[in-house]
Scaffold this motif. Structure first.
Motif, mmCIF file in Angstrom:
data_model
loop_
_atom_site.group_PDB
_atom_site.id
_atom_site.type_symbol
_atom_site.label_atom_id
_atom_site.label_comp_id
_atom_site.label_asym_id
_atom_site.label_seq_id
_atom_site.Cartn_x
_atom_site.Cartn_y
_atom_site.Cartn_z
ATOM 1 N N LYS A 29 4.535 106.265 10.653
ATOM 2 C CA LYS A 29 3.782 106.157 9.399
ATOM 3 C C LYS A 29 3.505 104.685 9.074
ATOM 4 O O LYS A 29 2.378 104.299 8.770
ATOM 5 C CB LYS A 29 4.611 106.818 8.301
ATOM 6 C CG LYS A 29 4.106 106.605 6.897
ATOM 7 C CD LYS A 29 5.038 107.270 5.894
ATOM 8 C CE LYS A 29 6.380 106.575 5.797
ATOM 9 N NZ LYS A 29 7.538 107.415 5.571
ATOM 10 N N MET A 77 -0.256 103.190 9.158
ATOM 11 C CA MET A 77 -0.797 102.850 7.846
ATOM 12 C C MET A 77 -0.902 101.348 7.630
ATOM 13 O O MET A 77 -1.768 100.890 6.894
ATOM 14 C CB MET A 77 0.066 103.454 6.739
ATOM 15 C CG MET A 77 -0.050 104.979 6.685
ATOM 16 S SD MET A 77 1.130 105.690 5.520
ATOM 17 C CE MET A 77 0.509 105.052 3.974
ATOM 18 N N LEU A 115 9.410 110.374 3.911
ATOM 19 C CA LEU A 115 8.162 110.742 3.235
ATOM 20 C C LEU A 115 7.014 110.754 4.238
ATOM 21 O O LEU A 115 6.946 109.906 5.129
ATOM 22 C CB LEU A 115 7.866 109.737 2.117
ATOM 23 C CG LEU A 115 8.931 109.685 1.010
ATOM 24 C CD1 LEU A 115 8.781 108.424 0.170
ATOM 25 C CD2 LEU A 115 8.849 110.926 0.129
ATOM 26 N N SER A 116 6.119 111.711 4.082
ATOM 27 C CA SER A 116 4.964 111.785 4.986
ATOM 28 C C SER A 116 3.956 110.711 4.584
ATOM 29 O O SER A 116 4.004 110.186 3.465
ATOM 30 C CB SER A 116 4.323 113.155 4.878
ATOM 31 O OG SER A 116 3.663 113.248 3.629
ATOM 32 N N PRO A 117 3.016 110.391 5.480
ATOM 33 C CA PRO A 117 1.999 109.397 5.117
ATOM 34 C C PRO A 117 1.246 109.806 3.851
ATOM 35 O O PRO A 117 0.988 108.976 2.980
ATOM 36 C CB PRO A 117 1.067 109.391 6.320
ATOM 37 C CG PRO A 117 1.875 109.875 7.455
ATOM 38 C CD PRO A 117 2.880 110.825 6.879
ATOM 39 N N SER A 172 3.324 109.257 0.850
ATOM 40 C CA SER A 172 3.430 107.820 0.596
ATOM 41 C C SER A 172 2.189 107.296 -0.108
ATOM 42 O O SER A 172 2.274 106.488 -1.029
ATOM 43 C CB SER A 172 3.595 107.053 1.907
ATOM 44 O OG SER A 172 4.580 107.633 2.694
ATOM 45 N N MET A 173 1.040 107.798 0.340
ATOM 46 C CA MET A 173 -0.211 107.308 -0.248
ATOM 47 C C MET A 173 -0.383 107.788 -1.685
ATOM 48 O O MET A 173 -0.978 107.108 -2.506
ATOM 49 C CB MET A 173 -1.404 107.833 0.571
ATOM 50 C CG MET A 173 -1.343 107.466 2.033
ATOM 51 S SD MET A 173 -2.476 106.162 2.425
ATOM 52 C CE MET A 173 -3.960 107.109 2.671
#
Lengths: 598, 78
Positions: free
Chosen positions: A210, A214, B54-56, B59-60
């Motif tokens: 992630k 990101m 937490l997944s992406p 998180s976003m």
């Protein structure tokens, strides 16, 4: 906690990202730490490492101020003399270009390349690093830390031996070997072994996909902490003076139990548990000796019990002859350590004390605050870990002199006992059959010269500390940087002296620096060295030579050096001395054979 | 239930603002230091402090203290 945090106030309770974030902010408010500017050039978002680097540096007394170049801006920052990088005036520049970022196919599609293509790519990568490092060196004196290349993440297929993946590992290993070789030719350039570090952490445990997808952050928060610690440790080690000597306790340190009570057959020292813990610890101590660390003992014991162990215990790896000084008696250990310091002619601040007894450690800490004391854990199984974590013996440059240093100190013990037996000092010096050689600094000797300039405290007239890049600058500005090596009937001492001469006016020179390692003090080598300096300058028709003595806490031994050699005091306030080369000569001691390295 | 004090402390530590200035509606719009990099640092700190992954997307989406609390609550149930 308010702003008053010394380096001892940062303890291991800081261990989560949130704690680090808070602590790093508190450090920004702290003015008691030594400020150090560090620039970080990387192919990813290295800024996330900031709290970890800052906090770990603060534990060692530094206040790190970091500049993170925008990612992948290596050449732009390095080749432009007006870039942010140089405006920041860094003392340390970190270079981290990951192959994963620059050559994605090399990591993920290795099989697509032919052997020729692979060679070409590796040459490109290495050439680029060479150019970057040269580029930095031509514009800055900063210490350079290069991070080497990590392995690609392995899947379980690898372990059933896919030849393709294996050759990728070999390929990266070779790249790292080349990187290490090239870094050796750049002054003050050090490599962090990222490949091994992440093998040690475990690549599978160090990545958070992630974060990478990101934000180009190639590691998870726990490995950010580990990496930050390693970077801070490297910076700490680059700037500190390494310890020279370890003072060891015996009972429950080098063996289990108390020899005076348990007897030679009752102590724990064997190939079985728990004796094997102490045997392994002894082996590690011998490893320190191989690195050039001087071994000595401070123990409250009956000397005969101890000697019996050294002589007769078959599992005792350490022998009497491995120790350069042994203080075995019932006096307190602070005075033992003072005696060791005098006997070996080394400062208290270069001594590390290792003792399982907390009372002894506290006593030494209180009596001799300069001595470095290892916080020895209760369980001997953790002794080695504590020794490594103390960082006292981390060493970046291992010169041949280091390797033989422990031997040299032992020879010195022999010499000293001879000194008492011989008739007069001059007789003794004559018997030593000393030979010295003098030469000019070059690629091979500069590392040792830098080392001596930075750690010699006693026989050092000006105690000016110069890095190898400073030395190169002095030479290119017309100065002369001389080294002196010495040998005698007991062995080769290697390079033990340095002098730096600078022409201040036409044919008028000054001795900017002059030093001798403490192991050759008191043998009139300094007189021979000075005579040789005078000869070299006269051959260039110099007519005046100046010298200066800058007093420090430790260099009293040379306070009358110029006076003794018939220099005249010309400036009392600044302690400048002058020798008229046309009128005076320095008489060489006849018992020292002098040669030049031509 | 989520330890509200702990959450505020994490946010305060990472963003460098006093806990008293943090309320339910605090967000990148109201707190200047809450930029995209700080946001990720916040995600990392929350994951570590509350021991959660937490997944992406999660998180976003955590773009205010209120949302952090809701998303974190859900993630902890899983």
């Amino acid at each position: 906690m308010n702003g008053r945090m010394g380096k001892d106030n940062f303890s291991s309770i800081i261990n989560s990202p949130s704690d680090y974030a808070r602590a790093s902010r508190e450090i920004e408010e702290n003015d008691s730490l030594n400020k150090i500017n560090i620039a970080f050039l990387s192919s990813y978002t290295s800024e996330v490492l900031n709290p970890y680097i800052v906090v770990e540096l603060a534990k060692n007394g530094y206040k790190g101020s970091l500049y993170y170049a925008p990612f992948n801006q290596f050449e732009q920052e390095i080749y432009n003399p007006d870039s942010e990088l140089y405006l920041f005036e860094p003392s340390v520049i970190i270079i981290h270009s990951r192959i994963e970022d620059t050559h994605q196919n090399l990591m993920m599609r290795f099989a697509k390349y032919s052997d020729d293509e692979l060679i070409e790519i590796s040459e490109d990568i290495i050439n680029r690093h060479q150019k970057m490092l040269d580029g930095i060196r031509s514009k800055s004196d900063a210490k350079i830390i290069v991070i080497n290349f990590g392995n690609s993440q392995l899947t379980e297929e690898y372990f059933i031996s896919s030849p393709v993946i294996q050759s990728q590992q070999t390929y990266i290993q070779k790249l790292n070997n080349s990187l290490l070789e090239l870094s050796k030719n750049i002054t003050s350039c050090y490599v962090i072994d990222y490949q091994q570090l992440f093998a040690h952490i475990g690549l599978n445990n160090s990545i958070d996909p992630k974060l990478f997808y990101m934000a180009r952050i190639p590691f998870n928060s726990s490995s950010q902490i580990t990496f930050g610690k390693i970077i801070a440790r490297m910076i700490y080690v680059i700037f500190r003076v390494p310890a020279k000597c370890i003072v060891l306790d015996l009972d429950n340190t080098l063996w289990g139990g108390v020899v005076g009570e348990d007897g030679i057959s009752g102590i724990q020292l064997s190939d079985e548990y728990p004796g094997n813990i102490f045997k392994a610890f002894q082996r590690a101590i011998l490893g320190l000796r191989d690195q050039g660390v001087i071994l000595s003992i401070a123990s409250k014991n009956n000397i005969n019990d101890v000697l019996e162990v050294f002589e007769k215990h078959t599992d005792c790896l350490l022998k009497k002859s491995d120790f350069s000084s042994m203080q075995i008696h019932w006096e307190n250990k602070a005075s033992s350590i003072e005696k060791i310091s005098k006997e070996l002619n080394i400062g208290l601040d270069s001594i590390v004390f290792f003792d399982d007894n907390p009372a002894e450690r506290d006593w030494v800490r209180a009596q001799l605050p300069d001595v470095k004391v290892v916080e020895v854990p209760k369980n001997p199984i953790n002794y080695l870990k504590a020794l490594h974590e103390s960082k006292f013996f981390d060493s970046l440059i291992m010169t041949n002199e280091d390797r033989v240093r422990a031997d040299i100190y032992q020879q010195e013990q022999q010499r000293k006992s001879d000194l008492f037996n011989s008739v007069s000092v001059d007789d003794f010096l004559r018997e030593l059959k000393m030979k010295i050689k003098i030469g000019f600094s070059d690629d091979i000797t500069i590392t040792r010269i830098e080392q001596l300039l930075n750690k010699t405290n006693q026989f050092n007239l000006t105690t000016k500390r110069y890095s190898s890049s400073d030395i190169i600058k002095i030479i290119s500005d017309g100065g002369k940087v001389l080294w002196l090596s010495s040998a005698d009937r007991y062995g080769d001492n290697g390079i033990v002296g340095v002098a730096i001469l600078i022409e201040i006016k036409h044919k008028i020179w000054i001795i900017d620096s002059m030093l001798l390692s403490c192991r050759v003090i008191g043998r009139k080598i300094e007189t021979a060295f000075l005579a040789e300096i005078v000869e070299i300058l006269k051959s260039e028709s110099a007519y005046e030579l100046y010298g200066q003595y800058l007093p420090t806490k430790k260099n009293h031994i040379v306070s009358d050096f110029y006076k003794k050699h018939s220099f005249k005091l010309t400036d009392k306030k600044n302690n400048f001395w002058k020798l008229n080369l046309n009128e005076s000569d320095i008489i060489k001691p006849i018992f020292i054979q002098v040669s030049r390295n031509d | 239930m989520i330890d509200d004090f702990k959450l505020k402390e994490v946010i305060s530590n990472v963003l460098g603002i006093p806990t008293v200035e943090i309320n339910n509606d605090s967000s990148p719009d109201s707190i200047e230091k809450w930029d995209s990099l700080s946001h990720l640092k916040l995600v990392m700190a929350i994951e570590s402090e509350f021991n959660v992954e937490l997944s992406p997307e999660d998180s976003m989406d955590m773009l205010s203290v209120k949302l952090i609390r809701i998303i974190l609550q859900d993630a902890l149930k899983k």
